[in-house]
Design an enzyme around this catalytic site. Sequence first.
Site, PDB file in Angstrom:
ATOM      1  N   HIS A  23      -6.760  -5.939  -1.656  1.00  0.00           N
ATOM      2  CA  HIS A  23      -5.492  -4.997  -1.387  1.00  0.00           C
ATOM      3  C   HIS A  23      -4.513  -5.519  -0.787  1.00  0.00           C
ATOM      4  O   HIS A  23      -3.075  -5.417  -1.047  1.00  0.00           O
ATOM      5  CB  HIS A  23      -6.078  -3.817  -0.419  1.00  0.00           C
ATOM      6  CG  HIS A  23      -4.998  -2.748  -0.563  1.00  0.00           C
ATOM      7  ND1 HIS A  23      -4.740  -1.936  -1.505  1.00  0.00           N
ATOM      8  CD2 HIS A  23      -4.474  -2.347   0.664  1.00  0.00           C
ATOM      9  CE1 HIS A  23      -3.867  -1.098  -1.033  1.00  0.00           C
ATOM     10  NE2 HIS A  23      -3.673  -1.154   0.180  1.00  0.00           N
ATOM     11  N   SER A  74       0.674  -1.379   0.114  1.00  0.00           N
ATOM     12  CA  SER A  74       0.020  -0.036   0.162  1.00  0.00           C
ATOM     13  C   SER A  74       0.785   1.165   0.009  1.00  0.00           C
ATOM     14  O   SER A  74       1.563   1.656  -1.019  1.00  0.00           O
ATOM     15  CB  SER A  74      -0.854  -0.177   1.119  1.00  0.00           C
ATOM     16  OG  SER A  74      -1.925   0.896   1.119  1.00  0.00           O
ATOM     17  N   ASP A  82      -8.949  -5.189  -5.823  1.00  0.00           N
ATOM     18  CA  ASP A  82      -8.759  -4.161  -5.136  1.00  0.00           C
ATOM     19  C   ASP A  82      -9.260  -2.881  -5.826  1.00  0.00           C
ATOM     20  O   ASP A  82      -9.014  -2.545  -7.065  1.00  0.00           O
ATOM     21  CB  ASP A  82      -7.218  -4.117  -5.013  1.00  0.00           C
ATOM     22  CG  ASP A  82      -6.706  -2.832  -4.154  1.00  0.00           C
ATOM     23  OD1 ASP A  82      -7.267  -1.854  -3.709  1.00  0.00           O
ATOM     24  OD2 ASP A  82      -5.324  -2.523  -3.894  1.00  0.00           O
TER      25      ASP A  82
END
Length: 564
Positions: free
Chosen positions: A506, A221, A430
Site C-alpha cells: 500500500h 490512500s 496491497d
Amino acid sequence: MKARIVSLLGLFAAAAVAGNRESHFRLLQHLHGDAVAQFNDYSAAQDLPTIYSRADTDTSSHRFLNNKTKQFAVNGTGIPEVDFDVGESYAGLLPISDKKDERDHLYFWFFPTDNEEHKKKKEITIWLNGGPGCSSLLGFLQENGPFVWRPGTMKPVPNPWSWHHLSNMVWIEQPVTVGFSTGNTTVHNEDELAKQFMGFWKNFIDTFSMQGYKVYVVGESYGGYYGPYISSHFVDANDTQYYDVGGLMVVDGISFNGDVQSEVIVEAYVEQNYNLMPFDDRTMDMIHNVSGHCGYRDYAKKYYTYPPAGPQPSLLPWTEKLANGSVIYKEGCGGLWESVNRQARLDNPCFNIYNIQDHCPELFDPLDTKPYFNRDDVKKAINAPLQVKWSVCVETAFVRRDESEPPSKHELPNVIDKTKNVMLVQGGTDFILPANGVLLAVQNMTWGGKLGFQSRPTDPFYVPRWGYGPGKGKYYGSNLPDRSGVLGTTHHERGLTIVVTDLSGHEGPQYASTAAFRQLEKLLGRVHTLSDTVPFTLAQLRNVTQDKKPLGKGTYPIPWLPNY
C-alpha cells in the site's frame, strides 16, 4: 435481508500507514462497518506554540532563509537520533486564512531540493497521507523523506531515494487537528477541506516567496480523496501565482466507489495471490459462493474489460433501494472483504492488509507505542507545538464523517482534462485497496470525452538499473537496496497514466522506493513514459548501463479474472 445501510460515499478509511501498522491501529473503517478504526488518543491544542528551535549552524547556502522564514528554520544537524546533517529545511505552523485572529493552523515540513540541476526550477511537490486523519509525517519518516526510520531498523538513515533529490518537497499534516496541526474541526466535506487548504497554501507561498511555482500534488490512500479535490479547487481557481497545478499522483488511493474498489474483486485477488493467501477448501468455497450469489463475479466479468462494456450501474446489483431512499445490501452480501481479512488473520496473526507479503514477527516501529514525533526533543527540533500530543492518526478530521462524493465523478476527471498529467499508482500486493479494484473502477470514469481506457494495459513499467556513481566508487543506495528492471505494467490514455508495481504494498515509496522515485520523475516530466529505459535523472546515475528495448510486456496481468 441484511438491513445494513450502504455507504453512498463508497468509503473505507484505507489510511496510509506503515505496512505493519494494521495490528496496531486497525485502521479499517470499511465501508460496510465490519471493522472500526482504533486510533491513538488525541489532545486538541487551542494555542499556538511559543517555543521554537533555531538553526545554529552555517546557513549561508540556505536559499530560502530570510527574515520571514527564519522562525521556521530547522537545524539540520540537531534532529534527535539522526546522526547526519539533513540539510536545509523549514517546519512549523501556518494559518488557514489571512485573518489576524485565525486559530486553525496546518503543520508543514519543507525541504528545498538538494539537486543542483533542479534548484532553479520553479516547482514544488506536496505530499499528503490519508486516513482520513493520518499524519503526513508517516510518509516523511518511513517512505520518501530525506531520512527514513522504517519498522525493524535501529535508527534513521539517509534516504538515497528521497523525493527532495528531484523536487522541492513539503509534507503537510491536514486537515486541522491531524498530527501537529492545531485548531478545531469544522469541515464536513472535501470542498470545505480544500478551501481551508488553499488558505494555508497561499500563506505558505507568500512566506517562502514561491509565487508562480508549478505545484504537483501527491496523495496516498485516503489522499485519493484529498489530492483530487484539492487539485480540482486549485485548477478551478485559475491563479497561476499560487495554484498552478502541474500534475497529480494518487498512490494506492480510494477515489472511486468502495465496493467496486474492494468487495467485487476479492475472489479474483485471492485466486491471483493464492501463494500468499493459501486458504483451505472450506474458505475458498465460501469465497466462491458469496462471489457467485452476490453477482460480484458476473459484475467483474462484464465490466473489467477493454474497451469498457458501458457505464456501470449506479445501484449495484447486490444492493436494494428501500422506499425511504435507503440502500441496503442483499442477504449475505457486502461483507466478503472483511470475512477474508478475518480468516487471513486466523491463518497468519501478522497478516498485513497493506502488504500481504508480511509475516510474523511484527517489527519494532518507531511510530508505535512511544511515537518518535511525540518526543519533546523532536518537537523542539522541528518547530512543533510542545503542547500537542502527536499521534499517527486521529478521528477528528471531519465533524462527523466525510460527506463528499467520490472524486471520480468530477474532481479527478477535471484535473486530468485540465493538466493532462494524472497518475494512479498501485501496489500489486496491497489488499486494502487492490490494484484490480482501481482498474475496474477506472473503466466507469469518463475523462477526455470517453469512458475508461480504450486499450488493455500491457506496457512494461521499467525501473532503471542503478549502482556505482562516476568518480566516487561508491555503490549508490547500498544502505537501502531495491529492485530494478521491468517491475510491473503501465498504460497511458488521454492524460491519465496507471501503473501497477509488482510485489509492492500500500505504501509504494516504502516497499518499492526505486519504483516510486521513477514514478515521481514521470509526474515531474523528467521522463516521457514509464516504459522509457533512460537512466535515473540523478547526475551520479546517468552513466549506468540500461536494458535495451524491446522489454516485452508488463509483468502484472491486466485484467486478471478467474477462469470460471
